[in-house]
Scaffold this motif. Structure first.
Motif, PDB file in Angstrom:
ATOM      1  N   ALA A 101       0.848  -1.203   0.000  1.00 26.11           N
ATOM      2  CA  ALA A 101       0.000   0.000   0.000  1.00 26.11           C
ATOM      3  C   ALA A 101       0.880   1.248   0.000  1.00 26.11           C
ATOM      4  O   ALA A 101       0.605   2.227  -0.708  1.00 26.11           O
ATOM      5  CB  ALA A 101      -0.926  -0.005   1.207  1.00 26.11           C
ATOM      6  N   MET A 102       1.972   1.198   0.763  1.00 24.94           N
ATOM      7  CA  MET A 102       2.885   2.347   0.819  1.00 24.94           C
ATOM      8  C   MET A 102       3.470   2.614  -0.571  1.00 24.94           C
ATOM      9  O   MET A 102       3.495   3.754  -1.052  1.00 24.94           O
ATOM     10  CB  MET A 102       4.021   2.081   1.811  1.00 24.94           C
ATOM     11  CG  MET A 102       3.594   2.036   3.249  1.00 24.94           C
ATOM     12  SD  MET A 102       3.359   3.668   3.956  1.00 24.94           S
ATOM     13  CE  MET A 102       5.038   4.039   4.410  1.00 24.94           C
ATOM     14  N   LYS A 160       3.646   5.882  -5.442  1.00 26.96           N
ATOM     15  CA  LYS A 160       3.588   5.977  -6.890  1.00 26.96           C
ATOM     16  C   LYS A 160       2.505   6.949  -7.327  1.00 26.96           C
ATOM     17  O   LYS A 160       2.654   7.691  -8.300  1.00 26.96           O
ATOM     18  CB  LYS A 160       3.275   4.601  -7.466  1.00 26.96           C
ATOM     19  CG  LYS A 160       4.192   4.231  -8.614  1.00 26.96           C
ATOM     20  CD  LYS A 160       4.080   2.787  -8.824  1.00 26.96           C
ATOM     21  CE  LYS A 160       4.141   2.253 -10.172  1.00 26.96           C
ATOM     22  NZ  LYS A 160       3.812   0.813 -10.102  1.00 26.96           N
ATOM     23  N   LEU A 161       1.419   6.945  -6.570  1.00 24.37           N
ATOM     24  CA  LEU A 161       0.299   7.829  -6.922  1.00 24.37           C
ATOM     25  C   LEU A 161       0.557   9.275  -6.498  1.00 24.37           C
ATOM     26  O   LEU A 161      -0.270  10.150  -6.682  1.00 24.37           O
ATOM     27  CB  LEU A 161      -0.993   7.335  -6.264  1.00 24.37           C
ATOM     28  CG  LEU A 161      -1.564   6.033  -6.841  1.00 24.37           C
ATOM     29  CD1 LEU A 161      -2.725   5.528  -5.982  1.00 24.37           C
ATOM     30  CD2 LEU A 161      -2.033   6.241  -8.280  1.00 24.37           C
ATOM     31  N   GLY A 162       1.665   9.474  -5.864  1.00 21.70           N
ATOM     32  CA  GLY A 162       2.045  10.840  -5.509  1.00 21.70           C
ATOM     33  C   GLY A 162       1.530  11.309  -4.162  1.00 21.70           C
ATOM     34  O   GLY A 162       1.573  12.498  -3.857  1.00 21.70           O
ATOM     35  N   HIS A 163       1.032  10.380  -3.333  1.00 18.64           N
ATOM     36  CA  HIS A 163       0.559  10.804  -2.009  1.00 18.64           C
ATOM     37  C   HIS A 163       1.716  10.865  -1.037  1.00 18.64           C
ATOM     38  O   HIS A 163       2.702  10.149  -1.172  1.00 18.64           O
ATOM     39  CB  HIS A 163      -0.489   9.820  -1.490  1.00 18.64           C
ATOM     40  CG  HIS A 163      -1.759   9.864  -2.268  1.00 18.64           C
ATOM     41  ND1 HIS A 163      -2.648  10.902  -2.172  1.00 18.64           N
ATOM     42  CD2 HIS A 163      -2.264   9.007  -3.195  1.00 18.64           C
ATOM     43  CE1 HIS A 163      -3.665  10.680  -2.983  1.00 18.64           C
ATOM     44  NE2 HIS A 163      -3.456   9.536  -3.629  1.00 18.64           N
TER      45      HIS A 163
END
Ligand code: PEP
Ligand code: MG
Length: 748
Positions: free
Chosen positions: A583-584, A589-592
């Motif tokens: 999840a991390m 990757k999604l930029g969070h």
């Protein structure tokens, strides 16, 4: 039924109604009624016996027996023929009463000269109110039609009694619902409260038991039953996929279409009852049978019928759940049972809750605990005894409920409330002090939470953080799966409210008793040992992944602590940990933003984990003992089964030495350890946990004060010695010894 008798019965009911409409006081009414019944039925005697208290019946009016015996003759429940009718809720019809089993001669009534006896219970929806008797000199058995007619009259009497028709001058009897009642239940959430009754499902009041126009009443009944059938069909169409609910609803449908049920109610109407009184008469009979039956299946079916009758009564009287009554300012909720969502709707406005059923480990109890509302469960008969607006006091320390308490009880109770308030006051003076024992050891105290509503207590309770945030409550209280964005917003608010205090988010712990309304239920013979918690999470990882993402996003760069429930072996923790790592990576990757610090731990809730290899203790970043589950598995005693749960003391030496072993293993591997089951909030238990080495405890917010106060008065080394000595002496539990020590500390 014979036409003539129907007319007779209607005539009698008509006269009864006229008698009721008069200006007479209670006793005069009762006298008139016995006279009317005796003459209409051609009997020499008609008597009404009503309950004086739960165990005693009193002759309250008679035609034909010695009038001097009225209010003098009393019998105990089960004693004599009258007592037997009341106790077993049966009809006794005998041509030769003095020869009948159980006959008791009462000279003051002069009744030995009457040979035949017919007694029927006066009951209202299963609640026994008294006995109606007719007697004659000639030895004869009363016909089935006569028995039926007397039952109808008894039903009307019950209704009138309920409406308080016989109270007042002459004191025929005090209305049952005006007497004080003490109910003993089981504590599900401690605390004391005083307030006024608010019925979750108000009692239906039938104010018109007698009706003139049977045709119209039958029409009303048919229409209401049609309405009911449509409702049941609708519920059935909505219950697709829920096997249990479907089964219940199928039974409802069967009853709603039952010709026998309908025919009996139509007969009742023909004999002069209104449609609602007819429903209630059948309901009363079903309840009486229910209370007598040992057959669990039959009892369940009768209880379905009971529920259906209630629905029908609401349709007929137009008294939905909204009766127009106004909720009191200090409401104490009284219900047979309640779901967590309904309870949350009431929210913190409730002062207390009393349930007729319910269980300590239920969702409702968890919510009540989260809201810190005193809750007593298993308060037998409370929904029968309580009326909206009644004065009520809930003693959530001892599981006692005082309904309509008299002055002396109320005063004693208020003293108790005042004492508690004073204690709270004392606790507030140490709110910012550490929980430091006399030996110098400091224990860090945290709070358990599960609802946003809990968070305001964080500051005021003196907790250092949230040691257990039960995320499933958010899932349980909804009727559909929450979306990731909703969860993430909620977790963010939790973290905002906590400020720089640590919050341990436990991932979804469902299964066992925690069943989500929108997830397909799993039929398992032993759900507590079944597919639950992390087992569901790993087998169907979709929800857990969504939850982990929501948590990471909520943290938004702040520290994050995640804990997995019910880990029974190392591999489960590793698999769960991999989910976190994935999840991390995905979020990155999604930029969070990733959490500044991430801690991942496990709950120790199965004995197996205490004996896991050292690798487990090294890989987890912390462990938290879930004592509620751990204890139930240690003693093999269901936490929801009151009968077995209470047999085993948490301070039993076997359990304590097992916990001590866990402490040792954590010390060896340097694994931070805490205890977050309910027992951590009980001061004496908390003291013992601290004495055997726990340095972190998590509990409901209201317990922090009492626990801290006790810890500060004790020396943990001394308590440790006390425990060791009691164990050496062969005591089964160290409770008595530790309590002795604690009492000694009060005087120092
Ligand atoms: C426990 O088992 O002790 C615990 C804290 O978890 P829950 O009561 O939610 O099962
Ligand atoms: Mg648990």
């Amino acid at each position: 039924m014979a036409e003539r008798l129907e007319t007779e019965s209607r005539k009698l009911l008509g006269r009864l109604r006229d008698a009721m409409a008069g200006e007479d006081a209670g006793q005069a009414r009762l006298n008139k009624i016995t006279h009317l019944i005796a003459t209409s039925m051609g009997c020499e005697v008609c008597s009404i016996y009503l309950f004086r208290d739960d165990e005693t019946l009193e002759l309250c009016a008679t035609e034909g027996l010695n009038p001097g015996a009225v209010h003098e003759t009393r019998m105990r429940l089960g004693e004599g023929l009258v007592g037997r009718v009341a106790k077993q809720r049966i009809v006794i019809n005998t041509p030769n009463a003095p020869q009948a089993r159980g006959f008791r001669y009462m000279p003051e009534t002069g009744e030995e000269i009457f040979s035949s006896f017919l007694g029927v219970p006066i009951q209202r929806i299963g609640e026994s109110l008294g006995v109606l008797v007719v007697q004659s000199k000639t030895a004869r058995e009363y016909s089935a039609d006569e028995v039926y007619a007397l039952e109808v009259v008894a039903m009307v009497l019950a209704e009138m009694t309920e409406l308080g028709a016989f109270v007042g001058e002459g004191a025929a009897m005090s209305a049952r619902h005006s007497q004080p009642v003490l109910l003993r239940g089981i504590v599900a959430q401690e605390g004391v409260a005083e307030g006024h009754v608010w019925l979750h499902e108000p009692r239906v009041v039938v104010s018109n038991p007698i009706a003139d126009d049977p045709v119209k009443e039958e029409e009303r009944l048919v229409e209401a039953v049609d309405h009911l059938r449509v409702g049941v069909d609708q519920m059935l169409s909505m219950a697709v996929g829920d096997k249990d609910q479907q089964q219940v609803l199928e039974t409802y449908r069967m009853f709603a279409n039952s010709k026998g049920w309908m025919r009996r109610m139509v007969d009742d109407i023909q004999s002069g009852l209104s449609a609602e009184a007819a429903v209630e008469k059948e309901q009363s009979l079903a309840r009486a049978r229910m209370s007598q039956s040992n057959d669990a299946y039959l009892r369940e079916r009768l209880s379905d019928l009971d529920d259906l009758s209630n629905r029908l009564l609401r349709i007929l009287t137009g008294q939905g759940s909204d009766t127009g009554a106004e909720m009191p300012a200090d409401p104490i909720l009284v219900a047979r049972n309640i779901g967590p969502a309904e309870l949350l709707e009431y929210g913190r406005g409730l002062k207390g809750i009393v349930l007729e059923n319910g269980s300590v480990g239920s969702h409702a109890a968890i919510v009540a605990r989260a809201l810190a509302i005193p809750l007593v469960v298993h308060a037998n008969r409370v929904t029968n005894d309580a009326l909206n607006g009644d004065h009520i006091m809930v003693d959530g320390e001892q599981g006692i409920v005082h309904l309509r308490p008299d002055d002396s009880v109320a005063t004693a109770f208020r003293d108790k409330i005042a004492m508690q308030a004073a204690a709270q006051e004392r606790y507030s003076s140490i709110i910012n002090e550490p929980a430091q024992a006399l030996c110098g050891s400091v224990v860090s105290l945290h709070m358990n939470a599960g609802l946003m509503a809990d968070l305001p207590s964080l500051g005021g309770s003196g907790a250092e953080g949230v040691g257990l945030f039960r995320t499933e409550l958010q899932f349980l209280v909804r009727n559909k799966m929450p979306r990731r964005s909703e969860l993430s917003a909620l977790y963010a608010r939790v973290l905002d409210a906590a400020g720089d205090k640590r919050v341990v988010f436990r991932t979804l712990d469902i299964g066992s008793d925690k069943v989500l309304p929108y997830m397909k239920p799993n039929d398992e013979p032993n759900p507590a040992l079944g597919w639950r918690a992390i087992r569901v999470g790993l087998d169907k990882p979709g929800v857990m992944r969504m939850q982990l993402q929501a948590l990471i996003r909520a943290a938004n760069g702040r520290p994050l602590t995640v804990m997995f429930p019910f880990i029974a072996q190392l591999e489960e923790f590793r698999a769960a940990r991999r989910e976190v790592d994935k999840a991390m990576a995905r979020e990155e990757k999604l930029g969070h933003r990733l959490p500044a610090k991430l801690e991942v731990g496990a709950m120790l809730e199965t004995p197996s984990l205490a004996y896991a290899s050292r690798a487990l203790f090294e890989e987890v970043e912390f462990l938290s003992v879930g004592g509620n589950d751990l204890k139930q598995f240690f003693f093999a005693a269901d936490r929801e089964n009151e009968r077995v749960r209470r047999r085993y003391d948490t301070l039993n030496v076997s359990f304590l030495s097992f916990l001590e072993r866990i402490v040792e293993r954590c010390t060896e591997s340097n694994t931070p350890l805490s205890f977050c089951g309910e027992d951590a909030g009980r001061p004496v238990e908390a003291l013992c946990f601290a004495a055997i080495g726990f340095r972190s405890l998590s509990m409901r917010p209201a317990s922090i004060g009492p626990v801290k106060s006790l810890l500060r008065r004790c020396n943990l080394d001394e308590v440790r010695d006390v425990i060791a000595q009691a164990t050496d002496r062969g005591e089964m539990s160290v409770r008595a010894a530790v309590m002795d020590y604690v009492r000694g500390q009060h005087h120092t």
